[in-house]
Write a protein that holds these residues in place. Sequence first.
Motif, PDB file in Angstrom:
ATOM      1  N   LYS A 304       5.388 100.944 -11.058  1.00 10.68           N
ATOM      2  CA  LYS A 304       6.288 101.885 -11.732  1.00 10.68           C
ATOM      3  C   LYS A 304       5.836 103.310 -11.412  1.00 10.68           C
ATOM      4  O   LYS A 304       4.664 103.634 -11.615  1.00 10.68           O
ATOM      5  N   GLN A 305       6.751 104.128 -10.949  1.00 13.92           N
ATOM      6  CA  GLN A 305       6.390 105.473 -10.505  1.00 13.92           C
ATOM      7  C   GLN A 305       6.583 106.514 -11.606  1.00 13.92           C
ATOM      8  O   GLN A 305       7.644 106.594 -12.228  1.00 13.92           O
ATOM      9  N   ASP A 306       5.538 107.313 -11.845  1.00 16.63           N
ATOM     10  CA  ASP A 306       5.604 108.436 -12.768  1.00 16.63           C
ATOM     11  C   ASP A 306       6.218 109.641 -12.064  1.00 16.63           C
ATOM     12  O   ASP A 306       6.319 109.669 -10.832  1.00 16.63           O
ATOM     13  N   PRO A 307       6.618 110.675 -12.821  1.00 14.35           N
ATOM     14  CA  PRO A 307       7.204 111.878 -12.196  1.00 14.35           C
ATOM     15  C   PRO A 307       6.286 112.525 -11.158  1.00 14.35           C
ATOM     16  O   PRO A 307       6.768 113.106 -10.186  1.00 14.35           O
ATOM     17  N   ASP A 308       4.967 112.436 -11.341  1.00 19.24           N
ATOM     18  CA  ASP A 308       4.041 113.061 -10.389  1.00 19.24           C
ATOM     19  C   ASP A 308       3.741 112.172  -9.193  1.00 19.24           C
ATOM     20  O   ASP A 308       2.909 112.506  -8.345  1.00 19.24           O
ATOM     21  N   GLY A 309       4.403 111.018  -9.102  1.00 21.11           N
ATOM     22  CA  GLY A 309       4.213 110.128  -7.974  1.00 21.11           C
ATOM     23  C   GLY A 309       3.203 109.020  -8.204  1.00 21.11           C
ATOM     24  O   GLY A 309       3.106 108.089  -7.400  1.00 21.11           O
ATOM     25  N   THR A 310       2.438 109.099  -9.286  1.00 21.08           N
ATOM     26  CA  THR A 310       1.465 108.050  -9.588  1.00 21.08           C
ATOM     27  C   THR A 310       2.174 106.715  -9.778  1.00 21.08           C
ATOM     28  O   THR A 310       3.220 106.633 -10.415  1.00 21.08           O
ATOM     29  N   LEU A 311       1.603 105.665  -9.209  1.00 23.16           N
ATOM     30  CA  LEU A 311       2.145 104.321  -9.364  1.00 23.16           C
ATOM     31  C   LEU A 311       1.297 103.557 -10.379  1.00 23.16           C
ATOM     32  O   LEU A 311       0.081 103.452 -10.231  1.00 23.16           O
ATOM     33  N   ARG A 312       1.950 103.053 -11.414  1.00 21.55           N
ATOM     34  CA  ARG A 312       1.270 102.204 -12.393  1.00 21.55           C
ATOM     35  C   ARG A 312       1.566 100.757 -12.044  1.00 21.55           C
ATOM     36  O   ARG A 312       2.723 100.336 -12.035  1.00 21.55           O
ATOM     37  N   GLY A 313       0.516  99.995 -11.761  1.00 24.46           N
ATOM     38  CA  GLY A 313       0.703  98.596 -11.406  1.00 24.46           C
ATOM     39  C   GLY A 313       0.471  97.677 -12.577  1.00 24.46           C
ATOM     40  O   GLY A 313      -0.536  97.791 -13.274  1.00 24.46           O
ATOM     41  N   SER A 314       1.410  96.769 -12.817  1.00 22.96           N
ATOM     42  CA  SER A 314       1.244  95.706 -13.809  1.00 22.96           C
ATOM     43  C   SER A 314       1.330  94.387 -13.070  1.00 22.96           C
ATOM     44  O   SER A 314       2.260  94.176 -12.286  1.00 22.96           O
ATOM     45  N   CYS A 315       0.364  93.486 -13.298  1.00 20.14           N
ATOM     46  CA  CYS A 315       0.411  92.216 -12.582  1.00 20.14           C
ATOM     47  C   CYS A 315       0.074  91.059 -13.513  1.00 20.14           C
ATOM     48  O   CYS A 315      -0.587  91.223 -14.538  1.00 20.14           O
ATOM     49  N   ARG A 316       0.550  89.896 -13.134  1.00 17.88           N
ATOM     50  CA  ARG A 316       0.316  88.666 -13.870  1.00 17.88           C
ATOM     51  C   ARG A 316       0.002  87.547 -12.882  1.00 17.88           C
ATOM     52  O   ARG A 316       0.477  87.559 -11.748  1.00 17.88           O
ATOM     53  N   ALA A 317      -0.793  86.583 -13.327  1.00 22.74           N
ATOM     54  CA  ALA A 317      -1.083  85.396 -12.535  1.00 22.74           C
ATOM     55  C   ALA A 317      -0.948  84.170 -13.422  1.00 22.74           C
ATOM     56  O   ALA A 317      -0.977  84.271 -14.648  1.00 22.74           O
ATOM     57  N   LYS A 318      -0.810  83.003 -12.788  1.00 17.40           N
ATOM     58  CA  LYS A 318      -0.565  81.778 -13.548  1.00 17.40           C
ATOM     59  C   LYS A 318      -1.789  80.881 -13.645  1.00 17.40           C
ATOM     60  O   LYS A 318      -1.714  79.828 -14.273  1.00 17.40           O
ATOM     61  N   GLY A 319      -2.903  81.268 -13.021  1.00 17.34           N
ATOM     62  CA  GLY A 319      -4.098  80.463 -13.171  1.00 17.34           C
ATOM     63  C   GLY A 319      -4.975  80.359 -11.941  1.00 17.34           C
ATOM     64  O   GLY A 319      -6.139  79.982 -12.037  1.00 17.34           O
ATOM     65  N   ALA A 320      -4.432  80.685 -10.759  1.00 14.71           N
ATOM     66  CA  ALA A 320      -5.201  80.493  -9.526  1.00 14.71           C
ATOM     67  C   ALA A 320      -5.876  81.764  -9.030  1.00 14.71           C
ATOM     68  O   ALA A 320      -6.696  81.713  -8.118  1.00 14.71           O
ATOM     69  N   VAL A 321      -5.535  82.908  -9.607  1.00 15.94           N
ATOM     70  CA  VAL A 321      -6.085  84.183  -9.156  1.00 15.94           C
ATOM     71  C   VAL A 321      -6.546  84.999 -10.355  1.00 15.94           C
ATOM     72  O   VAL A 321      -5.852  85.068 -11.376  1.00 15.94           O
ATOM     73  N   ASP A 322      -7.717  85.615 -10.234  1.00 19.54           N
ATOM     74  CA  ASP A 322      -8.248  86.511 -11.263  1.00 19.54           C
ATOM     75  C   ASP A 322      -7.732  87.919 -10.975  1.00 19.54           C
ATOM     76  O   ASP A 322      -8.325  88.665 -10.199  1.00 19.54           O
ATOM     77  N   VAL A 323      -6.607  88.294 -11.603  1.00 23.49           N
ATOM     78  CA  VAL A 323      -6.024  89.597 -11.303  1.00 23.49           C
ATOM     79  C   VAL A 323      -6.791  90.741 -11.966  1.00 23.49           C
ATOM     80  O   VAL A 323      -6.682  91.888 -11.531  1.00 23.49           O
ATOM     81  N   ALA A 324      -7.586  90.448 -13.000  1.00 24.11           N
ATOM     82  CA  ALA A 324      -8.416  91.506 -13.585  1.00 24.11           C
ATOM     83  C   ALA A 324      -9.433  91.981 -12.553  1.00 24.11           C
ATOM     84  O   ALA A 324      -9.643  93.183 -12.378  1.00 24.11           O
TER      85      ALA A 324
END
Length: 370
Positions: A304-324
């Motif tokens: 998601k892009q902020d007005p200053d161009g910064t991208l905020r990433g939100s992610c989810r996984a179902k069990g096979a990858v440690d996204v943290a």
Amino acid sequence: MTAEPARAGQGAPTTDTVEGALAVLPGPRTQSPSGLELEWQRVVALIGSASSIDLICHINPDGDALGSALAAGLALRSLGREVRVSFGDDPQIVPESLSFLPGQELIVPAAEVPDAPELALCFDVAAESRLGLLHAKAFAAKAMVVIDHHASNPGFGTHRLIDPGAPATAVLVDELLRRLGVPLDQALATCLYTGVATDTGSFKYAATTPATHELAGRLLATGIRHDLISRQLWDTSSFGYLKVLAAALDRAVYEPAAAGGHGLVWTWVPYQDLALFGVTVEEIEGLIDVLRRPAEAEVALVLKQDPDGTLRGSCRAKGAVDVAAACAELGGGGHRFAAGFSAREEVPVVVRRFRSALLSNICTESTDEA
């Protein structure tokens, strides 16, 4: 859904009662890990001796962060403390989906937080960077207590009530209220229920336990309208959101070979879309829950892009990858299967970096999402 907030002096325990609350109250609302017991006692003593307390939640607060801070703020005000609730954004905007939360009269701009607070309580802040504009002030406090449930929390602050086994920070706040001798009322229950429901995905994530439902039952017993809370959190949006959602889904990319062959689906929302349809970046937080649905993909990512161009990433996984862990490589963090980060590069660069981080964080044992 509105409820009268607790009033200072109305049945408020004395400092002696606060410090002795653990001894006189019946069994705990939730069991805290034994390793935290001494820290709990220290924190209760700090609160018992403080006259002014600043409560800080993370930037771009969600229901668990703001609900936890406001619940604690209302409780501490009922004990006669001078209380301020804040978060380090400018402009400081409470998401429309959380506009029903009681206690918002306690919220002050980051600029009104003292340069060196007497006592700072930080809620749901998984990393120092999530303090935003309040970083320097929080670290200048005489004592800074971090109350959190993120496994990725590095353990900053002078005192740490960090329990990765808790499904929400609000669960720890419920324990704090018990130890302070503050009984649940509808205002407190509304804030706590919002926090628990938000971070358990409305009680569907694996971190939800029998104790979580027991807590929800006690909160419902105060008479709160959980149906209206849930409708506001998940089933209410502007028409503009539907237009942004449609564009984001049309932009979605499925990469079956990503994440070691487990699959990745990702999309991004340019700020121009938000401006065109009059939608805030907070309003599209739920987009990730739509994008994660395809059975073919293990991981979902929304930028998601902020007005200053910064991208905020939100992610989810179902069990096979440690996204943290993957997000930590990009400067973020969170839970094993629900995390986020911020970046300033172009979208293709960020996706390439994220894709690479996924490869180094495949779980050796697949588990259901938490």
